[in-house]
Design a protein around this motif. Structure first.
Motif, PDB file in Angstrom:
ATOM      1  N   TRP A   3       0.824  -1.132  -0.109  1.00  0.00           N
ATOM      2  CA  TRP A   3      -0.101  -0.009   0.107  1.00  0.00           C
ATOM      3  C   TRP A   3       0.812   1.526  -0.148  1.00  0.00           C
ATOM      4  O   TRP A   3       0.445   2.431  -0.550  1.00  0.00           O
ATOM      5  N   HIS A  25       1.316   4.341  14.332  1.00  0.00           N
ATOM      6  CA  HIS A  25       0.069   3.775  14.278  1.00  0.00           C
ATOM      7  C   HIS A  25      -0.489   2.844  15.174  1.00  0.00           C
ATOM      8  O   HIS A  25      -1.518   2.706  15.873  1.00  0.00           O
ATOM      9  N   HIS A  30      -2.219   8.703  15.301  1.00  0.00           N
ATOM     10  CA  HIS A  30      -2.515   8.715  14.118  1.00  0.00           C
ATOM     11  C   HIS A  30      -2.320  10.046  13.074  1.00  0.00           C
ATOM     12  O   HIS A  30      -2.743  10.153  11.975  1.00  0.00           O
ATOM     13  N   CYS A  40      -2.561   9.483   9.204  1.00  0.00           N
ATOM     14  CA  CYS A  40      -3.084   8.214   8.524  1.00  0.00           C
ATOM     15  C   CYS A  40      -4.558   8.637   7.744  1.00  0.00           C
ATOM     16  O   CYS A  40      -4.935   9.690   7.841  1.00  0.00           O
ATOM     17  N   HIS A  42      -6.876   6.402   7.132  1.00  0.00           N
ATOM     18  CA  HIS A  42      -7.992   5.316   7.374  1.00  0.00           C
ATOM     19  C   HIS A  42      -8.852   6.349   8.125  1.00  0.00           C
ATOM     20  O   HIS A  42      -8.899   7.346   8.628  1.00  0.00           O
ATOM     21  N   ILE A  45     -11.332   3.634  13.416  1.00  0.00           N
ATOM     22  CA  ILE A  45     -11.373   2.198  13.479  1.00  0.00           C
ATOM     23  C   ILE A  45     -11.868   1.830  15.081  1.00  0.00           C
ATOM     24  O   ILE A  45     -11.641   2.778  15.998  1.00  0.00           O
TER      25      ILE A  45
END
Length: 217
Positions: A3, A25, A30, A40, A42, A45
């Motif tokens: 990724w 992370h 983050h 990050c 994302h 979470i």
């Protein structure tokens, strides 16, 4: 790792920034990674057991992530693709043309072409499913992982539709030419000379034997 390379568009600095952000992370940090990759990507979470920064476990992980030998390679990762398909094609070649057999030029060429036809038809097979729609898996115990159980997804059975096309081609050529020799001559293919003929001149056997030396003399 894939990724980091695939989303950085060949920017080595960005690849490294994303790779080094893994340490933060894992510690539930983050944001504030670096100027190149500040936070990050994302979304939200679920809470989980994190590895607190400064602990022995976290230091061990960061020592791996920040290895200068690894960072040197990570910066050179290809953003376009990996070599898994190429390795898969090589395994198909070994199936059609095992390395422990000797083939002449025409035989080897035919087997390489067969390998390409088979791989092109089956290289992107989908995952197999049961009648109820669940994915099929197999469990193996590879020696490389100290015999630890590893799950592998099963794919649909390979197809051989290219064989029908080849048989039709053979039938058409047999109708056009009365013999194999005429069909072969019609291709007008130039067979390259043997490799031993292109490197140096052939020497007499007695001279070669006389010049032979072993490690014991």
């Amino acid at each position: 790792m894939y990724w980091c390379a695939a989303t950085s568009h060949g920017n080595a600095e960005e690849v490294l920034a994303k790779w080094l952000s893994i340490g933060n992370h894992l510690a539930n940090i983050h944001s504030g990674h670096s100027e190149t990759f500040p936070s990050c990507m994302h979304g939200e979470i679920q809470d989980r057991i994190w590895i607190p920064a400064g602990t022995r476990a976290h230091k061990e992980i960061e020592s791996i992530l920040k290895s200068r030998y690894l960072l040197k390679d990570v910066a050179k990762l290809s953003p376009h693709g990996q070599t898994s398909y190429l390795e898969g094609f090589h395994s198909v070649i070994c199936h059609f043309a095992p390395k422990f057999y000797h083939y002449h030029y025409n035989g080897m060429k035919a087997r390489l072409l067969m390998s390409a036809l088979h791989f092109n038809e089956n290289g992107t097979r989908l995952k197999a499913h049961t009648k109820t729609g669940e994915e099929k898996w197999s469990v193996s115990y590879p020696k490389s992982r100290n015999w630890e159980a590893t799950a592998k997804p099963l794919k649909t059975n390979p197809t051989y539709e290219y064989i029908g096309e080849l048989l039709q081609e053979v039938s058409d050529i047999r109708t056009e030419f009365p013999s194999c020799a005429l069909a072969d001559n019609s291709l007008n293919e130039h067979q390259p000379p043997c490799m031993t003929e292109t490197h140096g001149k052939k020497r007499e056997k007695q001279i070669v034997v006389r010049n032979h030396k072993t490690r014991f003399h």
